[in-house]
Design a protein around this motif. Structure first.
Motif, PDB file in Angstrom:
ATOM      1  N   PRO A  76      -1.511  -1.139  -2.700  1.00 45.74           N
ATOM      2  CA  PRO A  76      -0.392  -1.183  -1.671  1.00 45.74           C
ATOM      3  C   PRO A  76      -1.220  -1.287  -0.199  1.00 45.74           C
ATOM      4  CG  PRO A  76      -0.939   0.931  -2.628  1.00 45.74           C
ATOM      5  CD  PRO A  76      -1.435   0.271  -3.648  1.00 45.74           C
ATOM      6  N   GLN A  77      -0.428  -1.596   0.672  1.00 48.86           N
ATOM      7  CA  GLN A  77      -0.884  -1.595   2.072  1.00 48.86           C
ATOM      8  C   GLN A  77      -0.201  -0.457   2.819  1.00 48.86           C
ATOM      9  OE1 GLN A  77      -3.491  -3.632   3.273  1.00 48.86           O
ATOM     10  NE2 GLN A  77      -3.616  -4.628   1.386  1.00 48.86           N
ATOM     11  N   PHE A  78      -1.043   0.535   3.445  1.00 48.44           N
ATOM     12  CA  PHE A  78      -0.440   1.591   4.181  1.00 48.44           C
ATOM     13  C   PHE A  78       0.017   0.844   5.680  1.00 48.44           C
ATOM     14  CE2 PHE A  78      -3.255   3.451   1.340  1.00 48.44           C
ATOM     15  CZ  PHE A  78      -2.208   4.530   0.655  1.00 48.44           C
ATOM     16  N   CYS A  79       1.082   1.623   6.252  1.00 50.16           N
ATOM     17  CA  CYS A  79       1.476   1.125   7.710  1.00 50.16           C
ATOM     18  C   CYS A  79       0.419   1.578   8.694  1.00 50.16           C
ATOM     19  CB  CYS A  79       2.804   1.898   7.764  1.00 50.16           C
ATOM     20  SG  CYS A  79       3.940   1.632   6.710  1.00 50.16           S
ATOM     21  N   HIS A  80       0.332   0.542   9.817  1.00 54.14           N
ATOM     22  CA  HIS A  80      -0.480   0.978  10.873  1.00 54.14           C
ATOM     23  C   HIS A  80       0.403   1.795  11.808  1.00 54.14           C
ATOM     24  CE1 HIS A  80      -3.451  -2.152   9.624  1.00 54.14           C
ATOM     25  NE2 HIS A  80      -2.511  -2.978   9.311  1.00 54.14           N
ATOM     26  N   TYR A  81       0.344   3.051  11.373  1.00 53.79           N
ATOM     27  CA  TYR A  81       0.859   4.062  12.328  1.00 53.79           C
ATOM     28  C   TYR A  81      -0.074   5.237  12.588  1.00 53.79           C
ATOM     29  CZ  TYR A  81       4.103   7.840  13.317  1.00 53.79           C
ATOM     30  OH  TYR A  81       4.904   8.857  14.133  1.00 53.79           O
ATOM     31  N   CYS A  91       7.669   5.229  11.424  1.00 53.40           N
ATOM     32  CA  CYS A  91       6.955   4.719  10.257  1.00 53.40           C
ATOM     33  C   CYS A  91       7.847   4.106   9.409  1.00 53.40           C
ATOM     34  CB  CYS A  91       5.838   5.686   9.773  1.00 53.40           C
ATOM     35  SG  CYS A  91       4.982   5.071   8.488  1.00 53.40           S
ATOM     36  N   SER A  95       7.969   0.581   7.571  1.00 51.15           N
ATOM     37  CA  SER A  95       8.055   0.299   6.275  1.00 51.15           C
ATOM     38  C   SER A  95       9.138  -0.695   6.005  1.00 51.15           C
ATOM     39  CB  SER A  95       7.965   1.539   5.454  1.00 51.15           C
ATOM     40  OG  SER A  95       8.074   1.329   4.214  1.00 51.15           O
ATOM     41  N   THR A  98       8.225  -4.385   6.624  1.00 53.25           N
ATOM     42  CA  THR A  98       6.805  -4.921   6.408  1.00 53.25           C
ATOM     43  C   THR A  98       6.542  -4.619   4.861  1.00 53.25           C
ATOM     44  OG1 THR A  98       5.692  -3.103   7.099  1.00 53.25           O
ATOM     45  CG2 THR A  98       6.130  -4.871   8.461  1.00 53.25           C
ATOM     46  N   CYS A 100       5.236  -1.853   3.957  1.00 56.56           N
ATOM     47  CA  CYS A 100       4.134  -0.998   3.656  1.00 56.56           C
ATOM     48  C   CYS A 100       4.392   0.421   3.412  1.00 56.56           C
ATOM     49  CB  CYS A 100       3.414  -1.132   5.281  1.00 56.56           C
ATOM     50  SG  CYS A 100       4.400  -0.487   6.480  1.00 56.56           S
ATOM     51  N   LEU A 101       3.524   1.189   3.046  1.00 54.29           N
ATOM     52  CA  LEU A 101       3.765   2.766   2.698  1.00 54.29           C
ATOM     53  C   LEU A 101       3.613   3.585   3.999  1.00 54.29           C
ATOM     54  CD1 LEU A 101       1.981   2.495  -0.878  1.00 54.29           C
ATOM     55  CD2 LEU A 101       4.347   2.227  -0.291  1.00 54.29           C
ATOM     56  N   CYS A 102       4.195   4.554   3.918  1.00 57.74           N
ATOM     57  CA  CYS A 102       4.187   5.709   4.738  1.00 57.74           C
ATOM     58  C   CYS A 102       3.514   6.867   4.114  1.00 57.74           C
ATOM     59  CB  CYS A 102       5.596   5.966   5.579  1.00 57.74           C
ATOM     60  SG  CYS A 102       6.041   4.653   6.812  1.00 57.74           S
TER      61      CYS A 102
END
Length: 257
Positions: A76-81, A91, A95, A98, A100-102
């Protein structure tokens, strides 16, 4: 004559077997039909997955696509936050847009975790000169607003998207805490949500200290040089006096004895 020939052929089992074998060998081989195994009718897309080719005994290429999808889901890809930057897009909205994961966030019906205070930065320029900027990072909780609590003074409130706030001038050692607030309550003070004000030394103060230190060092050097010169003169005078006292004893200024 013809009837006798037919009777002979029908009565001879050996000849009948030979003719049947020859006919079977000259006929084209039968083609085996493909077999489709249907294990369920829940989705029309499962028919290709259930088909197995008898000649190659291998599943179709669609299985490889499913394996690829499974492998992608395992990374998984984490959010750019960044929780320390203010006025960011939430966030959960990133998510939803996109995929992504928060980071995990506590529920809105429980008090939030304590935010992390970064620094207390004095302002030395502009219209806010003399004030102190309080900087903090958001916790992994639902927050509706923030409060900056100054020891022995007022309490200031800031919006949920804020990550910094200005307070009036502080004395050295004043304790400052940042609290997160939501409908269920507020966070409790902790070691990382509170900080005592200790302003860094400015460049003017450093220059003044260097000047004072240089002046004191120069004064000490002058005093040491004066002491050395004085001692040298005293030794020189003592030698001259001793030389005058050790002259000829028969000689005096009144005349000879």
């Amino acid at each position: 004559m013809t009837s006798l020939l037919l009777l002979f052929l029908s009565a001879s089992p050996l000849l009948h077997s030979h003719l049947f074998t020859h006919a079977a060998s000259t006929s084209p081989p039968a083609t085996r039909p493909r077999i489709i195994f249907m294990t369920g009718l829940s989705s029309d897309d499962n028919y290709d997955d259930d088909y197995v080719d008898e000649e190659t005994h291998s599943p179709p290429t669609e299985v490889l696509e499913s394996v690829k999808t499974t492998l992608l889901r395992q990374n998984p890809q984490f959010c750019h936050y960044n929780p320390c930057l203010e006025n960011q897009e939430p966030c959960d909205q990133i998510s939803a847009r996109t995929g992504c994961l928060c980071p995990g966030v506590s529920r809105a019906d429980v008090p939030p975790h304590a935010p992390r205070i970064q620094q207390l930065l004095p302002i030395s320029e502009g219209d806010d000169r003399g004030k102190v900027e309080v900087q903090w990072c958001a916790p992994s909780s639902v927050v509706s607003r923030y409060r900056v609590v100054i020891e022995g003074s007022e309490t200031l409130e800031f919006q949920d998207v804020s990550r910094r706030g200005l307070v009036e001038s502080l004395e050295v050692g004043t304790k400052v805490c940042v609290e997160a607030v939501n409908s269920a309550g507020h966070s409790s003070p902790s070691d990382f949500s509170c900080m005592r004000y200790a302003p860094p030394e400015s460049s003017d103060h450093k220059l003044f200290a260097l000047v004072i230190g240089g002046g004191v060092a120069l004064l000490l050097l002058l005093i040491m040089a004066g002491v050395i010169v004085w001692k040298y003169q005293m030794r020189k005078k003592a030698k001259r006096d001793s030389a005058d006292g050790l002259g000829n004893p028969s000689y005096s200024r009144e005349g000879t004895l």
